[in-house]
Scaffold this motif. Structure first.
Motif, short mmCIF file in Angstrom:
data_model
loop_
_atom_site.label_atom_id
_atom_site.label_comp_id
_atom_site.label_asym_id
_atom_site.label_seq_id
_atom_site.Cartn_x
_atom_site.Cartn_y
_atom_site.Cartn_z
N SER A 112 33.59 43.99 10.30
CA SER A 112 32.74 45.14 9.99
C SER A 112 32.06 44.84 8.65
N TYR A 113 30.90 44.19 8.73
CA TYR A 113 30.21 43.86 7.48
C TYR A 113 28.70 43.89 7.67
N GLU A 114 28.03 44.00 6.51
CA GLU A 114 26.58 43.90 6.47
C GLU A 114 26.25 42.76 5.51
N MET A 115 25.39 41.85 5.95
CA MET A 115 25.00 40.70 5.14
C MET A 115 23.49 40.75 4.93
N HIS A 116 23.09 40.80 3.68
CA HIS A 116 21.67 40.87 3.33
C HIS A 116 21.30 39.62 2.55
N THR A 117 20.32 38.85 3.06
CA THR A 117 19.89 37.62 2.42
C THR A 117 18.41 37.70 2.09
#
Length: 134
Positions: A124-129
């Motif tokens: 359960s994660y959000e990854m913003h690049t």
């Protein structure tokens, strides 16, 4: 697709709800021409709370799909598609039991970003690049 060719500085924030922590990464992505498309090579320094800094790498194969880029894992398995000619693009990748949703934003080109929302029984994660051409 050739607009992506070159070296990109990148910064990444991973908000991991399951682990209750924020992971940061900084590094670069190199996209270079190869037969049939581009090779995406990434190298970052990961900062995980409570652990020594570590190096992370990944490689993807970007293939010309006409109005989109077909993005494959380095072993050739299909990952997802990136629609070309739009300011914002979205796609979905199923990797049972997990689900991955991508949202690309090119509104500040040549700066651009992608946000992955990942969910599953153990994730359960959000990854913003964020990417910026060097």
């Amino acid at each position: 697709m050739s607009d992506f060719e070159g070296r990109w500085n990148l910064t990444r924030i991973i908000r991991d709800a399951r682990a209750g922590q924020i992971v940061q990464a900084i590094g670069q992505a190199d996209l270079r021409q190869t037969d049939g498309g581009l090779i995406y090579d990434e190298q970052v320094k990961l900062r995980i709370p409570g652990q020594p800094e570590m190096t992370g790498t990944r490689r993807y194969l970007w293939r010309d799909g006409g109005d989109h880029i077909e993005i494959h894992f380095d072993d050739g398995r299909y990952f997802h598609a990136l629609k070309l000619g739009v300011v914002k693009a979205e796609d979905h990748h199923d990797c049972p039991p997990d689900s991955y949703d991508a949202a690309y934003d090119f509104s500040t080109w040549p700066r651009w970003n992608v946000r992955w929302t990942v969910s599953g029984p153990r994730k359960s994660y959000e990854m913003h690049t964020e990417y910026m051409l060097r």
